[in-house]
Write a protein that holds these residues in place. Structure first.
Motif, PDB file in Angstrom:
ATOM      1  N   VAL A  11       0.852  -1.195   0.000  1.00 26.25           N
ATOM      2  CA  VAL A  11       0.000   0.000   0.000  1.00 26.25           C
ATOM      3  C   VAL A  11       0.884   1.240   0.000  1.00 26.25           C
ATOM      4  O   VAL A  11       1.735   1.403   0.883  1.00 26.25           O
ATOM      5  CB  VAL A  11      -0.933   0.032   1.226  1.00 26.25           C
ATOM      6  N   TYR A 276      -2.227  -1.181  -3.850  1.00 26.04           N
ATOM      7  CA  TYR A 276      -3.302  -0.253  -3.518  1.00 26.04           C
ATOM      8  C   TYR A 276      -2.718   1.118  -3.186  1.00 26.04           C
ATOM      9  O   TYR A 276      -1.578   1.220  -2.726  1.00 26.04           O
ATOM     10  CB  TYR A 276      -4.104  -0.760  -2.314  1.00 26.04           C
ATOM     11  N   THR A 459     -14.104   4.950  -1.250  1.00 24.93           N
ATOM     12  CA  THR A 459     -13.559   4.173  -2.351  1.00 24.93           C
ATOM     13  C   THR A 459     -13.646   5.041  -3.592  1.00 24.93           C
ATOM     14  O   THR A 459     -14.740   5.421  -4.017  1.00 24.93           O
ATOM     15  CB  THR A 459     -14.350   2.874  -2.579  1.00 24.93           C
ATOM     16  N   TRP A 467      -8.216   4.488  -2.409  1.00 21.30           N
ATOM     17  CA  TRP A 467      -9.131   4.886  -1.334  1.00 21.30           C
ATOM     18  C   TRP A 467      -8.750   6.274  -0.850  1.00 21.30           C
ATOM     19  O   TRP A 467      -7.556   6.602  -0.734  1.00 21.30           O
ATOM     20  CB  TRP A 467      -9.077   3.871  -0.181  1.00 21.30           C
ATOM     21  N   LEU A 493     -10.712  -1.098   2.161  1.00 19.87           N
ATOM     22  CA  LEU A 493      -9.536  -1.649   1.475  1.00 19.87           C
ATOM     23  C   LEU A 493      -9.317  -3.102   1.890  1.00 19.87           C
ATOM     24  O   LEU A 493      -9.075  -3.973   1.037  1.00 19.87           O
ATOM     25  CB  LEU A 493      -8.315  -0.793   1.797  1.00 19.87           C
TER      26      LEU A 493
END
Length: 516
Positions: A11, A276, A459, A467, A493
């Motif tokens: 992330v 992400y 989101t 996010w 997430l």
């Protein structure tokens, strides 16, 4: 340190503001591989540390309420807040100055009621009724601030239907308070909190009367060293879990392939791969600067410009020789407060007579200035950069006006001779130095068209794998709600990641490929 799976998702967090740090801390504790990228040399974003010589200041946020939410955040990360930060409870909450009348409310309801009756006879009953009504309202509204609104169907869930009779979303903060208090000054004392959202109490939805209730019910706190210490503590917890916060490391672009984010291009030219992205940068700036031009359709520069933004602030940070005889928090209202507010929010002009807020933490906290001296923070709400004000021209005049206003306060007539360090910060500085879109210090406004489902979703709708956290997404601006945005987005997430991994496991039996 968190136990991390060998194939844990990566992330990348853009921005080490309150939302980004809170999300990174929670994700690190869950075992994700987390890297935070911050353009400036300190964490905290617009709520970070400002140092002028031997003086230290909170750059932005100075009010800390509902510390139990912060404690829950640290507990979720496997830590205890008290091991990192010492909190002092403020009593009184603040001093509110209406000319010669000074109102100092407390979390002690009986004491505050007596003070109201002394200064504003006949209004004590209204205070009791306000607190009772708001207790019920808050209990109904709080669940809506702790879950996402990503579909119109979210409006017909039981918690919304239960809260609806108490939301007062089509009313205004000022009108709601007028039902409880006859004295205009007392109405202002319970409506000025709309400024936390950068809005006028005559326009701010009546839902937000809960802000003054929260102060009176749960109190206000000062972390020793300032609110920036809380954010530094979050950075420490991230490191303790084995993850990294990179300062002086700005993000140039979010990399997108086939409609999905897959990494970052840093300002130093390095590319960072990620499964992400958590986007904690200022919303308007992120939408207009961090994506390839033409990529976004919902948030084009033209559509971003048409959104409503909060007011801005002119700031004066002063290192002062000697003590300052003011409360920790003090608000000094303009003689014509409504005109001042409408100058800011409707007319887009600088008021001849403006309200100011003064933060004098050195009265309680000796760590912010040398012995016997004071770190003084002065805030004047002003129009944001959509107004036709030339701050390069007006900045020096407003700085002088703020100093003149301070000199009229008791004991500060000699203030200019006592100033050892000084920095003036205008809406233009908020934009140019801290990337705050339109210099709107409190982010997107909280009008009905920009609340809950109509606010940018946690989101991200346009690009998969992103996010949002911070004041530009649900539930909104202000530290408690920003921390809630982080909790919401982390839950979303994680749920997405678990679904992807479950599909991958199933695909393993069928030979199909699944990507994050």
């Amino acid at each position: 340190m968190a136990l991390r799976e060998k194939n844990a998702a990566r992330v990348a967090v853009v921005g080490a503001g309150p939302g980004g740090l809170a999300a990174a801390m929670l994700l690190a504790a869950e075992g994700y591989r987390v890297e935070v990228y911050e353009k400036r040399d300190t964490v905290g974003g617009r709520s970070g540390l400002l140092q002028l010589g031997a003086y230290r200041f909170d750059r932005g946020a100075t009010f800390l309420m509902m510390p139990h939410l912060l404690e829950e955040l640290f507990t979720a990360a496997g830590r205890s807040l008290e091991n990192y930060v010492t909190l002092l409870r403020l009593d009184p909450l603040y001093s509110l100055h209406f000319g010669e009348t000074v109102f100092k409310p407390s979390t002690d309801g009986h004491q505050t009621e007596e003070e109201i009756e002394r200064l504003f006879p006949g209004n004590g009953k209204g205070y009791r009724q306000f607190m009772a009504d708001e207790e019920d309202k808050f209990e109904r509204v709080m669940p809506l601030l702790q879950r996402p609104f990503q579909s119109p169907r979210d409006y017909v869930k039981k918690d919304v239907l239960r809260a609806l009779p108490k939301l007062h979303a089509t009313d205004t903060v000022y009108n709601r308070l007028s039902k409880y208090f006859a004295d205009e000054r007392l109405r202002y004392a319970f409506t000025f909190q709309a400024k936390y959202l950068g809005m006028s109490p005559w326009e701010c939805p009546g839902t937000f009367t809960i802000l003054s209730y929260l102060e009176h019910r749960y109190g206000l706190y000062h972390p020793i060293g300032g609110i920036n210490k809380v954010l530094q503590a979050m950075s420490e917890v991230i490191a303790e879990h084995g993850e990294s916060v990179h300062t002086s490391c700005g993000v140039k672009q979010i990399l997108v392939q086939n409609g999905r984010a897959n990494g970052l291009l840093l300002e130093n030219g390095e590319k960072v791969e990620a499964d992400y992205i958590v986007l904690g940068a200022d919303f308007g700036t992120a939408m207009t600067e961090l994506f390839e031009p033409g990529l976004l359709k919902r948030y084009t520069p033209q559509k971003i410009d048409r959104k409503r933004y909060s007011c801005s602030t002119a700031m004066l940070y002063l290192g002062v020789n000697g003590a300052v005889d003011l409360s920790h928090h003090s608000v000094h209202f303009a003689e014509d407060y409504r005109r001042n507010v409408e100058d800011i929010t409707r007319r887009g002009v600088l008021s001849a007579d403006a309200s100011i807020y003064v933060h004098n933490p050195s009265v309680l906290d000796p760590t912010l200035a040398p012995a016997g001296k004071s770190a003084l923070y002065v805030l004047m709400p002003v129009p944001n950069l959509t107004a036709d004000i030339d701050w390069a021209q007006e900045g020096a005049r407003i700085q002088e006006e703020m100093m003149n206003r301070l000199q009229r306060l008791p004991g500060l007539a000699d203030l200019p001779q006592r100033v050892e360090e000084s920095l003036f910060f205008s809406p233009l500085d908020w934009q140019n130095q801290l990337d705050v879109y339109n210099g709107a210090t409190f982010n997107l406004a909280h009008n009905l068209g920009q609340m809950m489902y109509l606010r940018p979703h946690n989101t991200f709708q346009e690009i998969e794998g992103i996010w949002l956290v911070g004041g530009g997404t649900h539930p909104g601006s202000g530290l408690p709600t920003i921390f809630e945005s982080a909790k919401i987005s982390v839950r979303l997430l994680k749920a997405h990641d678990e679904t992807v991994r479950s599909r991958a496991v199933r695909a393993g039996f069928t030979g199909k490929g699944v990507s994050l």
